[in-house]
Motif scaffolding. Structure first.
Motif, PDB file in Angstrom:
ATOM      1  N   GLY A   1       0.789  -1.230   0.000  1.00 14.88           N
ATOM      2  CA  GLY A   1       0.000   0.000   0.000  1.00 14.88           C
ATOM      3  C   GLY A   1       0.816   1.273   0.000  1.00 14.88           C
ATOM      4  O   GLY A   1       0.249   2.375   0.068  1.00 14.88           O
ATOM      5  N   SER A   2       2.139   1.132  -0.081  1.00 18.63           N
ATOM      6  CA  SER A   2       2.974   2.340  -0.031  1.00 18.63           C
ATOM      7  C   SER A   2       3.809   2.481  -1.297  1.00 18.63           C
ATOM      8  O   SER A   2       4.271   1.484  -1.870  1.00 18.63           O
ATOM      9  N   ARG A   3       4.017   3.717  -1.717  1.00 17.33           N
ATOM     10  CA  ARG A   3       4.894   4.000  -2.860  1.00 17.33           C
ATOM     11  C   ARG A   3       6.084   4.858  -2.437  1.00 17.33           C
ATOM     12  O   ARG A   3       6.682   5.528  -3.265  1.00 17.33           O
ATOM     13  N   ALA A   4       6.379   4.878  -1.151  1.00 21.85           N
ATOM     14  CA  ALA A   4       7.511   5.681  -0.652  1.00 21.85           C
ATOM     15  C   ALA A   4       8.721   4.775  -0.486  1.00 21.85           C
ATOM     16  O   ALA A   4       8.770   3.929   0.410  1.00 21.85           O
ATOM     17  N   GLU A   5       9.676   4.948  -1.368  1.00 17.68           N
ATOM     18  CA  GLU A   5      10.865   4.103  -1.344  1.00 17.68           C
ATOM     19  C   GLU A   5      12.063   4.890  -0.807  1.00 17.68           C
ATOM     20  O   GLU A   5      12.312   6.019  -1.250  1.00 17.68           O
ATOM     21  N   ILE A   6      12.766   4.289   0.118  1.00 21.61           N
ATOM     22  CA  ILE A   6      13.983   4.920   0.639  1.00 21.61           C
ATOM     23  C   ILE A   6      15.076   4.763  -0.420  1.00 21.61           C
ATOM     24  O   ILE A   6      15.392   3.635  -0.844  1.00 21.61           O
ATOM     25  N   THR A   7      15.613   5.884  -0.859  1.00 25.41           N
ATOM     26  CA  THR A   7      16.621   5.832  -1.920  1.00 25.41           C
ATOM     27  C   THR A   7      18.026   6.103  -1.410  1.00 25.41           C
ATOM     28  O   THR A   7      18.999   5.802  -2.088  1.00 25.41           O
ATOM     29  N   GLU A   8      18.135   6.702  -0.258  1.00 22.92           N
ATOM     30  CA  GLU A   8      19.457   7.080   0.229  1.00 22.92           C
ATOM     31  C   GLU A   8      19.445   7.096   1.753  1.00 22.92           C
ATOM     32  O   GLU A   8      18.478   7.569   2.368  1.00 22.92           O
ATOM     33  N   ILE A   9      20.483   6.563   2.327  1.00 27.77           N
ATOM     34  CA  ILE A   9      20.648   6.566   3.776  1.00 27.77           C
ATOM     35  C   ILE A   9      21.873   7.408   4.112  1.00 27.77           C
ATOM     36  O   ILE A   9      22.934   7.240   3.510  1.00 27.77           O
ATOM     37  N   SER A  10      21.711   8.300   5.051  1.00 34.81           N
ATOM     38  CA  SER A  10      22.821   9.162   5.447  1.00 34.81           C
ATOM     39  C   SER A  10      23.957   8.324   6.040  1.00 34.81           C
ATOM     40  O   SER A  10      23.727   7.290   6.664  1.00 34.81           O
ATOM     41  N   THR A  11      25.176   8.786   5.839  1.00 29.62           N
ATOM     42  CA  THR A  11      26.335   8.070   6.378  1.00 29.62           C
ATOM     43  C   THR A  11      26.617   8.443   7.825  1.00 29.62           C
ATOM     44  O   THR A  11      27.585   7.973   8.410  1.00 29.62           O
ATOM     45  N   THR A  12      25.791   9.334   8.362  1.00 32.54           N
ATOM     46  CA  THR A  12      25.983   9.757   9.756  1.00 32.54           C
ATOM     47  C   THR A  12      24.832   9.229  10.596  1.00 32.54           C
ATOM     48  O   THR A  12      23.760   8.895  10.066  1.00 32.54           O
ATOM     49  N   PRO A  13      25.031   9.124  11.917  1.00 31.44           N
ATOM     50  CA  PRO A  13      23.943   8.678  12.788  1.00 31.44           C
ATOM     51  C   PRO A  13      22.773   9.665  12.717  1.00 31.44           C
ATOM     52  O   PRO A  13      22.990  10.845  12.445  1.00 31.44           O
ATOM     53  N   PRO A  14      21.590   9.174  12.971  1.00 32.45           N
ATOM     54  CA  PRO A  14      21.253   7.812  13.412  1.00 32.45           C
ATOM     55  C   PRO A  14      20.956   6.850  12.266  1.00 32.45           C
ATOM     56  O   PRO A  14      20.810   5.657  12.494  1.00 32.45           O
ATOM     57  N   ALA A  15      20.902   7.339  11.006  1.00 32.79           N
ATOM     58  CA  ALA A  15      20.453   6.472   9.926  1.00 32.79           C
ATOM     59  C   ALA A  15      21.486   5.407   9.567  1.00 32.79           C
ATOM     60  O   ALA A  15      21.127   4.284   9.186  1.00 32.79           O
ATOM     61  N   ASN A  16      22.772   5.726   9.684  1.00 34.33           N
ATOM     62  CA  ASN A  16      23.794   4.823   9.144  1.00 34.33           C
ATOM     63  C   ASN A  16      23.812   3.467   9.845  1.00 34.33           C
ATOM     64  O   ASN A  16      24.107   2.440   9.235  1.00 34.33           O
ATOM     65  N   ASP A  17      23.501   3.433  11.152  1.00 32.81           N
ATOM     66  CA  ASP A  17      23.493   2.148  11.850  1.00 32.81           C
ATOM     67  C   ASP A  17      22.100   1.779  12.347  1.00 32.81           C
ATOM     68  O   ASP A  17      21.937   1.069  13.332  1.00 32.81           O
ATOM     69  N   SER A  18      21.086   2.294  11.645  1.00 36.70           N
ATOM     70  CA  SER A  18      19.711   2.040  12.097  1.00 36.70           C
ATOM     71  C   SER A  18      19.152   0.731  11.569  1.00 36.70           C
ATOM     72  O   SER A  18      18.167   0.211  12.085  1.00 36.70           O
ATOM     73  N   GLY A  19      19.746   0.201  10.526  1.00 39.57           N
ATOM     74  CA  GLY A  19      19.196  -0.993   9.903  1.00 39.57           C
ATOM     75  C   GLY A  19      18.403  -0.687   8.648  1.00 39.57           C
ATOM     76  O   GLY A  19      18.077  -1.591   7.882  1.00 39.57           O
ATOM     77  N   LEU A  20      18.079   0.558   8.417  1.00 39.70           N
ATOM     78  CA  LEU A  20      17.368   0.931   7.186  1.00 39.70           C
ATOM     79  C   LEU A  20      18.306   0.800   5.996  1.00 39.70           C
ATOM     80  O   LEU A  20      19.520   1.014   6.115  1.00 39.70           O
TER      81      LEU A  20
END
Lengths: 370, 172
Positions: free
Chosen positions: A260-279
């Motif tokens: 039901g979603s069309r929102a795709e993650i295209t880029e993950i930041s190399t800095t916290p918190p995204a870089n080690d979040s598992g996304l």
């Protein structure tokens, strides 16, 4: 006799034709005319709406105030409203964001007011006066639908308290190609200068939004949902400041809908918190906190209601399964590193006090100084 | 009358009957009359002429009747005093131009100030064609302009024409 018979036949058909024509006219007239009970019902309905609007105005107007302030360009006037009995009031950022020497006209008297917190990201400001005040009840903008009737109360120009009646015209994410920080309520109610900060009320008399701007000739307006103001207030109560949160993911539109979603993650930041979040890039975003994501635009609301320091559950779809990651939000980068005039940057701790004066996009905003 | 008898008179009259004035005599008669009258007047000294005219004027005013009204006379005297005082205080036309007065910029070199000891404290940014002096006490000081501007301006009634919007991409 034959001639007489022909005459009678002609007369008979003439009368018959006239009778049919008359009957048709009468039938059409009856068909087009409304039944008496329908007219009465419409009048009763209009009277009921009028009575409701009048009741809301009489009940709510005492908590709506006119705000005077001074900014570098001179004196300005706007509208605000109390939200608790200790004198806290909400208004628009354009009224209370970059001015001082506030005076609030309330109950026939003028009270000095001071700024509590402002947030340019939402376009709102919070002031307070040292006096016991009436307060408007807080409603839920989630319950609104298109065509839901609403009432506004404001102070246009140098006139007195003025009620206005309209309806929700839409829930917009952007206007003229520019995205809002959160969903805005488009209201088909005429507005005039001086009504920035006016409350948007549902027919229960609860605040569901705050008027922040007009549209084309003032024929309609935009209101920020009251939940956005409550988020600002909640942050202030918890931390003494507004703390916009940040994860560090970029989202775009997926080629196909997944779960039901069309929102795709295209880029993950190399800095916290995204870089080690598992996304990961390629994950389909399904939910951020309490906000369900179906389109990329939904990320705006999800992002706005993040609070730095809070642990946010983020659900994604990956390889046919749903995964949920608990991620602690960081401070929004626009607040963390603020460019200043000499080219150097201040650390987040030093810039928190400048939060109200920092546009999140530096491309289209005018330079503001605190 | 003894020298002429009636016959001689009658004879003279007969002779005069055929005498005619020169051409243009009647046309220039009035002009010549006035000219001779002026010549006769100018034979008198100037002071005499003025005295005669003043005498005629006073006689025409019926001065004894006017002096019988003390209030009117007093009013006339007061007016005369005030007017004379005003005339005395009015600076002479083309008065002194203080070119050594401080000017704000090079374009405001022509600064007109009033004469007198207080002129140092008074200056005005008059245009080159201006010749009137404005009292400096009524001028607004340049450093006060911002404050007076804000107080004189009508308030701005606020309502943005477009919503505040700063998000450009879907980042969170």
């Amino acid at each position: 006799m034959r001639r007489l018979s022909n005459f009678k036949r002609t007369q008979y058909f003439g009368l018959l034709r006239a009778g049919l024509t008359g009957a048709s006219v009468v039938a059409i007239a009856i068909g087009y005319s409304k039944p008496t009970h329908a007219v009465a019902s419409e009048e009763q309905s209009a009277s009921s709406i009028s009575r409701q609007v009048k009741e809301i105005f009489e009940r709510s107007a005492k908590a709506v105030v006119k705000i005077h302030a001074i900014d570098p360009h001179g004196e300005l006037c706007g509208t605000g409203f109390f939200v608790d009995p200790t004198g806290t009031l909400y208004t628009a950022y354009s009224v209370g964001g970059e001015a001082d020497n506030f005076t609030v006209e309330f109950n026939g008297r003028k009270f000095p007011a001071h700024q509590v917190v402002t947030d340019i990201r939402s376009g709102l400001a919070m002031l307070t006066i040292d006096n016991a005040t009436p307060a408007l009840p807080i409603g839920k903008s989630d319950e609104l639908e298109v065509a839901t009737p609403v009432v506004t109360i404001g102070f246009p120009l140098d006139l007195g308290e003025t009620p206005n009646f309209g309806m929700i015209a839409g829930f917009d994410h952007k206007f003229l190609g520019r995205y809002f920080s959160t969903t805005h309520l488009r209201v088909n109610a005429t507005t005039q200068r001086g009504e920035a900060g006016a409350p948007l009320l549902n027919l229960k008399g609860e605040v569901v939004g705050i008027i922040v701007s007009s549209l084309e000739n003032g024929s309609s307006c935009y209101a920020v949902p009251i939940e956005a103001a409550e988020k600002i207030r909640s942050d202030f109560v918890r931390f003494g400041e507004v703390r916009h949160g940040w994860i560090g993911a970029n989202v775009t539109e997926a080629p196909a809908r997944v779960e039901g979603s069309r929102a795709e993650i295209t880029e993950i930041s190399t800095t916290p918190p995204a870089n080690d979040s598992g996304l990961r890039a390629g994950d389909i975003l399904l939910q951020v906190g309490k906000v369900k994501v179906r389109e990329p635009e939904d990320v705006l609301d999800a992002s706005f209601f993040l609070t730095a320091g809070d642990v946010i559950p983020i659900t994604v779809a990956r390889g046919g399964e749903k995964l949920t990651f608990d991620i602690q939000a960081d401070t929004h980068p626009a607040v963390k590193n603020v460019p200043i005039q000499d080219g150097t940057q201040l650390p987040a701790s030093a810039t928190l006090k400048f939060n109200r004066a920092i546009p999140l996009s530096l491309q289209s905003s005018p330079q503001r100084t605190p | 009358m003894d020298e002429f008898n009636d016959n001689e008179i009658a004879k003279l009259l007969r002779l005069k009957r055929y005498e005619q004035p020169p051409p243009g005599y009647f046309e220039n008669f009035l002009h010549e009359f006035h000219r001779r009258q002026r010549d006769e007047l100018l034979r008198q000294p100037l002071w005499r002429i003025c005295l005669d005219r003043a005498h005629d004027f006073m006689v025409g005013l019926n001065l004894p009747a006017v002096t019988s009204h003390p209030a009117a006379v007093a009013a006339v005297l007061v007016c005369a005093a005030v007017i004379s005082l005003k005339v005395y205080r009015t600076p002479a036309p083309g008065g002194p131009v203080a070119e050594d007065r401080p000017a704000l910029t090079g374009q405001t070199r022509q600064v007109f100030v009033a004469p007198g000891p207080s002129a140092d404290a008074e200056w005005t940014l008059a245009s080159p064609v201006a010749t009137r002096f404005f009292n400096a006490s009524s001028l607004r000081h340049p450093t006060e302009s911002a404050f007076t501007h804000t107080s004189a301006m009508p308030p701005r009634y606020v309502l943005d024409s477009v919503p505040v919007s700063y998000e450009t991409t879907f980042k969170f």
